[in-house]
Design a protein around this motif. Structure first.
Motif, PDB file in Angstrom:
ATOM      1  N   PRO A 382      -4.716  32.353  18.393  1.00  0.00           N
ATOM      2  CA  PRO A 382      -3.407  32.070  17.801  1.00  0.00           C
ATOM      3  C   PRO A 382      -3.530  31.215  16.546  1.00  0.00           C
ATOM      4  CG  PRO A 382      -3.743  30.723  19.748  1.00  0.00           C
ATOM      5  CD  PRO A 382      -4.901  31.666  19.681  1.00  0.00           C
ATOM      6  N   VAL A 383      -2.534  31.337  15.690  1.00  0.00           N
ATOM      7  CA  VAL A 383      -2.522  30.568  14.456  1.00  0.00           C
ATOM      8  C   VAL A 383      -2.138  29.114  14.732  1.00  0.00           C
ATOM      9  CG1 VAL A 383      -1.368  30.298  12.222  1.00  0.00           C
ATOM     10  CG2 VAL A 383      -2.049  32.578  13.013  1.00  0.00           C
ATOM     11  N   GLY A 384      -1.153  28.901  15.594  1.00  0.00           N
ATOM     12  CA  GLY A 384      -0.678  27.547  15.868  1.00  0.00           C
ATOM     13  C   GLY A 384      -1.705  26.698  16.586  1.00  0.00           C
ATOM     14  N   ASP A 385      -1.886  25.463  16.133  1.00  0.00           N
ATOM     15  CA  ASP A 385      -2.905  24.581  16.710  1.00  0.00           C
ATOM     16  C   ASP A 385      -2.632  24.240  18.174  1.00  0.00           C
ATOM     17  OD1 ASP A 385      -4.350  24.507  14.377  1.00  0.00           O
ATOM     18  OD2 ASP A 385      -3.408  22.663  13.638  1.00  0.00           O
ATOM     19  N   VAL A 386      -1.369  23.962  18.504  1.00  0.00           N
ATOM     20  CA  VAL A 386      -1.042  23.572  19.883  1.00  0.00           C
ATOM     21  C   VAL A 386      -1.270  24.745  20.828  1.00  0.00           C
ATOM     22  CG1 VAL A 386       0.735  22.710  21.440  1.00  0.00           C
ATOM     23  CG2 VAL A 386       0.622  21.863  19.090  1.00  0.00           C
ATOM     24  N   LEU A 387      -0.816  25.933  20.444  1.00  0.00           N
ATOM     25  CA  LEU A 387      -1.025  27.096  21.299  1.00  0.00           C
ATOM     26  C   LEU A 387      -2.504  27.436  21.389  1.00  0.00           C
ATOM     27  CD1 LEU A 387       0.600  29.047  23.041  1.00  0.00           C
ATOM     28  CD2 LEU A 387       0.611  30.657  21.119  1.00  0.00           C
ATOM     29  N   LYS A 388      -3.226  27.222  20.317  1.00  0.00           N
ATOM     30  CA  LYS A 388      -4.672  27.460  20.322  1.00  0.00           C
ATOM     31  C   LYS A 388      -5.346  26.579  21.374  1.00  0.00           C
ATOM     32  CE  LYS A 388      -6.419  27.912  16.288  1.00  0.00           C
ATOM     33  NZ  LYS A 388      -6.918  27.614  14.922  1.00  0.00           N
ATOM     34  N   THR A 389      -4.951  25.309  21.405  1.00  0.00           N
ATOM     35  CA  THR A 389      -5.495  24.386  22.409  1.00  0.00           C
ATOM     36  C   THR A 389      -5.118  24.835  23.810  1.00  0.00           C
ATOM     37  OG1 THR A 389      -5.346  22.511  20.867  1.00  0.00           O
ATOM     38  CG2 THR A 389      -5.512  21.993  23.207  1.00  0.00           C
ATOM     39  N   SER A 390      -3.865  25.223  23.989  1.00  0.00           N
ATOM     40  CA  SER A 390      -3.380  25.630  25.311  1.00  0.00           C
ATOM     41  C   SER A 390      -4.119  26.866  25.812  1.00  0.00           C
ATOM     42  CB  SER A 390      -1.877  25.914  25.246  1.00  0.00           C
ATOM     43  OG  SER A 390      -1.164  24.773  24.851  1.00  0.00           O
ATOM     44  N   MET A 391      -4.299  27.854  24.937  1.00  0.00           N
ATOM     45  CA  MET A 391      -4.973  29.087  25.354  1.00  0.00           C
ATOM     46  C   MET A 391      -6.443  28.844  25.665  1.00  0.00           C
ATOM     47  SD  MET A 391      -3.150  32.092  23.067  1.00  0.00           S
ATOM     48  CE  MET A 391      -4.225  33.366  23.765  1.00  0.00           C
ATOM     49  N   LYS A 392      -7.047  27.910  24.949  1.00  0.00           N
ATOM     50  CA  LYS A 392      -8.437  27.557  25.249  1.00  0.00           C
ATOM     51  C   LYS A 392      -8.541  26.892  26.618  1.00  0.00           C
ATOM     52  CE  LYS A 392     -12.371  24.923  23.443  1.00  0.00           C
ATOM     53  NZ  LYS A 392     -12.857  24.017  22.346  1.00  0.00           N
ATOM     54  N   GLU A 393      -7.594  25.993  26.906  1.00  0.00           N
ATOM     55  CA  GLU A 393      -7.605  25.275  28.188  1.00  0.00           C
ATOM     56  C   GLU A 393      -7.359  26.213  29.368  1.00  0.00           C
ATOM     57  OE1 GLU A 393      -8.227  22.195  28.937  1.00  0.00           O
ATOM     58  OE2 GLU A 393      -8.083  21.033  27.090  1.00  0.00           O
ATOM     59  N   ILE A 394      -6.569  27.261  29.127  1.00  0.00           N
ATOM     60  CA  ILE A 394      -6.148  28.138  30.224  1.00  0.00           C
ATOM     61  C   ILE A 394      -6.990  29.402  30.330  1.00  0.00           C
ATOM     62  CG2 ILE A 394      -4.454  29.700  29.123  1.00  0.00           C
ATOM     63  CD1 ILE A 394      -2.493  28.838  31.351  1.00  0.00           C
ATOM     64  N   ALA A 395      -8.044  29.489  29.520  1.00  0.00           N
ATOM     65  CA  ALA A 395      -8.864  30.710  29.461  1.00  0.00           C
ATOM     66  C   ALA A 395      -9.390  31.131  30.830  1.00  0.00           C
ATOM     67  CB  ALA A 395     -10.028  30.502  28.488  1.00  0.00           C
ATOM     68  N   ASP A 396      -9.689  30.175  31.694  1.00  0.00           N
ATOM     69  CA  ASP A 396     -10.227  30.491  33.023  1.00  0.00           C
ATOM     70  C   ASP A 396      -9.170  30.412  34.116  1.00  0.00           C
ATOM     71  OD1 ASP A 396     -12.828  30.861  32.011  1.00  0.00           O
ATOM     72  OD2 ASP A 396     -13.210  28.713  32.063  1.00  0.00           O
ATOM     73  N   GLY A 397      -7.902  30.492  33.709  1.00  0.00           N
ATOM     74  CA  GLY A 397      -6.820  30.417  34.682  1.00  0.00           C
ATOM     75  C   GLY A 397      -6.182  29.044  34.671  1.00  0.00           C
ATOM     76  N   SER A 398      -5.108  28.905  35.417  1.00  0.00           N
ATOM     77  CA  SER A 398      -4.395  27.630  35.434  1.00  0.00           C
ATOM     78  C   SER A 398      -4.306  27.089  36.847  1.00  0.00           C
ATOM     79  CB  SER A 398      -2.983  27.804  34.855  1.00  0.00           C
ATOM     80  OG  SER A 398      -2.112  28.382  35.796  1.00  0.00           O
TER      81      SER A 398
END
Length: 451
Positions: A382-398
């Motif tokens: 994603p382009v947005g920094d916050v969403l980028k962080t969120s998607m990285k954190e959730i890559a292995d599930g939540s």
């Protein structure tokens, strides 16, 4: 879970009778048999040009999100020439009763609805035949393989599947970067660093954490984040899906920590009187350093030009050797009303939602605020920094936001007792005992989640 919902079904029936008495129009939708015959046909039958897809979605957070949806609709029309799209917004929560009432009335039902997700919510509608199973659509379109495995596993525990996940919640700790920098703080990586951050902020006269505890769901976000970090995903899964108890010592430990943070001033005492809107105003106004939130905050950041000064992190795991995940589950999910007039158009829309076309357009918006549930989105940064962080954190599930996985009795007790905990009206042990007693009532009434 059907016995569990007898009362709810009776209420919906009464609403339907009253609606008929006051003279509602006759439903314009096809009956269930017609819908079934549509789904039995081959997928080669295409929607005719000039048809209109009717969607019902949550109220927009703000004008930023409204424009996002307009752009998404234009992309859908581009890849599906000749199909018009009409969007209506409103209350999509089962708890308020408005969505069930809309579906019960049968008056001009939409073709697809984007509703607040959760096993208890979706099954309330499916148990009284207000939404239809999507099994044949899943088979025709291979949606199982087009969803993130975590998302599919959350909605596929029963015989029938009634929903197509739209997005995954990623609830973590949002923080004001400039407050951290001013106080010489970095994003904490360990339990010790996180606790030290809380104390340093308090010593500097800065409110470490704000929460809108008057809204139960908001205090639930914070407790869910703490639960994931202190007790761990496996413990929470045992609590939600197996024989775990809310008054288990490890769960009580989390409540004790929340109580301790209030006493130490890490959580502002006025939080118990704040709504979520109040808390968000304080956080965005830089009156507090941190707030437990989901990615839906991003559109507010965009509206106030704060994307560069706010980001998020997951509270570090307090369990040695473990990494805490963002708290979540399915945040919003698509369903098809039993009396939808054009199931074929809904199916086309669902195929678009899990497509690369959809993820490409939304994830390249700097103000987009959701983690898509589609598998293809995993390969798009994603382009947005916050969403980028969120998607990285959730890559292995939540991890799990408990409030969307528990029964009605437990949810009410969960909110009330967490509010009491923050307000100093109840002890941690008493709070967890009360939630467990309510959960036992749900179990006795037939509430059970399968995975």
């Amino acid at each position: 879970m059907k016995n569990y919902r007898n009362i709810f079904t009776l209420v919906l029936t009464v609403v339907l009778v009253l609606t008929m008495i006051v003279g509602c129009q006759s439903p314009t939708a096809s009956n269930n048999e017609n819908n079934s015959s549509k789904q039995d046909g081959s997928n080669s039958a295409k929607a005719e040009k000039g048809k209109t897809l009717d969607l019902y979605i949550p109220n927009y957070y703000n004008d930023v999100e409204k424009q996002q949806w307009a752009d998404v609709v234009e992309k859908f029309k581009e890849v599906n020439p000749g199909i018009n799209v009409h969007i209506a917004t409103g209350d999509v929560q089962v708890e308020s009763g408005k969505l069930p009432t809309l579906l019960q009335s049968g008056v001009n039902p939409p073709d697809a609805i984007l509703m607040n997700a959760g096993p208890g919510r979706v099954s309330v509608l499916s148990d009284v035949n207000l939404i239809q199973p999507l099994n044949k659509m899943y088979e025709r379109n291979d949606w199982k393989d087009k969803l993130r495995p975590f998302a599919y596993n959350l909605i596929s525990g029963e015989k029938n599947i009634y929903e197509l996940p739209h997005m995954i919640d990623a609830i973590g700790i949002f923080y004001n970067k400039d407050i951290f920098q001013k106080n010489g703080l970095e994003v904490p990586k360990t339990k010790e660093e996180f606790l030290n951050t809380l104390q340093k902020l308090k010593d500097a006269g800065v409110s470490p954490i704000t929460v809108g505890a008057r809204n139960g769901y908001a205090i639930g976000w914070l407790f869910g984040v703490m639960l994931e970090s202190v007790a761990g995903t496996e413990k929470v899964e045992n609590l939600l899906y197996r024989n775990g108890k809310w008054n288990d010592p490890e769960i009580v430990k989390v409540a004790e920590m929340m109580n301790d943070w209030v006493k130490k001033g890490y959580i502002a005492k006025e939080s118990v009187t704040q709504t979520q809107a109040d808390s968000k105003f304080r956080f965005l106004g830089k009156k507090a350093a941190m707030e437990a939130e989901g990615t839906y905050l991003i559109t507010d950041l965009a509206a106030q030009s704060l994307q560069k000064s706010v980001n998020m992190f997951m509270m570090p795991s307090f369990i040695e050797g473990k990494t805490a995940k963002p708290v979540g589950g399915i945040g919003l999910t698509w369903v098809v009303p039993t009396k939808a007039k054009d199931v074929d158009l809904a199916e086309k829309w669902f195929n678009f939602i899990v497509s690369k076309d959809y993820s490409d357009i939304v994830l390249h918006k700097p103000d987009y605020n959701f983690v898509p549930a589609s598998k293809v989105s995993e390969g798009i940064e994603p382009v947005g920094d916050v969403l980028k962080t969120s998607m990285k954190e959730i890559a292995d599930g939540s991890g799990y936001n408990p409030s969307v996985f528990i029964g009605v009795e437990a949810k009410e007790a969960y909110y009330q007792n967490l509010q009491g905990l923050v307000g100093g009206l109840i002890s941690p042990k008493e709070a967890m005992n009360n939630i467990e007693a309510a959960a036992e009532k749900d179990r006795a009434a037939g509430f059970k989640l399968n995975k």
